[in-house]
Enzyme design. Structure first.
Site, mmCIF file in Angstrom:
data_model
loop_
_atom_site.group_PDB
_atom_site.id
_atom_site.type_symbol
_atom_site.label_atom_id
_atom_site.label_comp_id
_atom_site.label_asym_id
_atom_site.label_seq_id
_atom_site.Cartn_x
_atom_site.Cartn_y
_atom_site.Cartn_z
ATOM 1 N N THR A 52 16.093 -0.598 -27.910
ATOM 2 C CA THR A 52 16.914 0.585 -28.162
ATOM 3 C C THR A 52 16.150 1.867 -27.884
ATOM 4 O O THR A 52 16.633 2.766 -27.193
ATOM 5 C CB THR A 52 17.420 0.583 -29.620
ATOM 6 N N ARG A 101 16.918 6.061 -35.631
ATOM 7 C CA ARG A 101 17.078 4.762 -36.288
ATOM 8 C C ARG A 101 16.391 4.814 -37.641
ATOM 9 O O ARG A 101 15.299 5.364 -37.780
ATOM 10 C CB ARG A 101 16.467 3.645 -35.445
#
Length: 332
Positions: A52, A101
């Site tokens: 990611t 995140r």
């Protein structure tokens, strides 16, 4: 420009528009090579990630922009006790957009409330992962050509799997979509997901513990790993981590539909890890694995050059196999 915290914040029309642009970027990358020139993306990853984080950074560089940020909480001031709100306020002076995140659900929402620049949720605990969902939707659209009239099986950790929660929410807005939820009893989809995304919309779904029983009905199989980092009890993780292992025998029962032609098996990296225990399947010997499963068929093999790539496998019950490496979002 607004933040993206939850896939539900996007309308169906907006999702369709994003997919149209994504397809155009794939077909005409040079056209977009300076779209973000002079812009800075801050990647704030309070939780470990490979795919990611690198996919965000690679995308920004490919669009002509620049990147700054950190890859773990310990390398930021949060290790000294700084709050998420204070970190975001500071970073907001250095960047034009933030991809964040965090292990705690809701942290990206808090971040978006404490800065004037957009915040993209790159995964918050077991809650949401909207950019992964956009990637999954793009894959479905490119391979199936539609979002309606599909039966989707979600298999593995459906309790903590934020990619599962996000994709269920997105697909619940399309017509005649059926959901098959395959998991151990301990890792079933949370009740609030079933109530708000499925039952409230009168959508058809079934829960089962048997992948074998579900396989013949599926157009899409979405495999997820059992996430060690979400468990408080190591023994529970060890007991459940190998609950579902995809084998050649299970693939043989895949749906043979002349209209759809293929069963999409998504998140192949997770399948690979699960199968290794019984089949010793690796990137290097995957061709032998497929040869054992299906012989005398047309094959298109594209091997991943890096372990950070996800692989998608398409199976048309004994007729066609395609293995395609894709730069994809992370599942954790």
């Amino acid at each position: 420009m607004r933040s993206l915290i939850d896939i539900q914040e996007l309308t169906v029309d907006e999702i369709n528009e994003l997919i149209t642009v994504a397809n155009d970027i794939i077909d005409n990358p040079a056209k977009y090579s300076e779209k973000c020139k002079g812009k800075i993306l801050a990647t704030l990853f309070f939780e470990p990630s490979t795919r990611t984080r690198l996919s965000f950074e690679s995308a920004m560089f490919n669009l002509g922009g620049n990147v700054l940020g950190f890859s773990e909480a310990q390398s930021s001031s949060s290790a000294k006790g700084e709050s998420v709100a204070d970190t975001i306020r500071t970073v907001g002076y250095y960047a034009d957009i933030i991809a964040m995140r965090h292990p705690k659900e809701g942290a990206p929402m808090v971040a978006s409330m404490n800065t004037s620049i957009p915040v993209i949720n790159a995964g918050d605990g077991g809650h949401n992962h909207p950019t992964q969902t956009l990637t999954d939707l793009l894959t479905i659209q490119r391979e199936k050509g539609r979002f309606d009239n599909l039966t989707i099986g979600f298999c593995g950790d459906l309790k903590f799997g934020r990619t599962v929660h996000s994709l269920i929410g997105a697909m619940s807005r399309y017509k005649n979509v059926k959901f098959v939820l395959i998991s151990p009893e301990e890792l079933k989809v949370p009740e609030y997901i079933k109530q708000t995304e499925l039952e409230a919309k009168n959508l058809e779904y079934v829960e089962t513990t048997s992948l074998e029983d579900a396989m013949p009905d599926l157009d899409i199989l979405y495999m997820t790993r059992v996430q060690r980092e979400r468990f408080f009890n190591e023994q529970d993780y060890i007991r459940l981590k190998d609950s579902y292992i995809l084998t050649p025998q299970k693939l043989e029962t895949a749906k043979d539909d002349e209209k759809t032609q293929e069963l999409i098996i998504s998140k192949y990296e997770m399948i690979n890890k699960n199968v290794q225990n019984s089949e010793e399947l690796t990137k290097d010997n995957i061709k032998d694995y497929i040869d054992d499963l299906i012989s005398d068929v047309d094959r298109e093999l594209k091997y991943a050059s890096e372990d950070s790539m996800d692989i998608i496998v398409y199976v048309n019950k004994g007729k066609t196999v395609k293995i395609e490496a894709k730069e994809n979002e992370d599942t954790i």
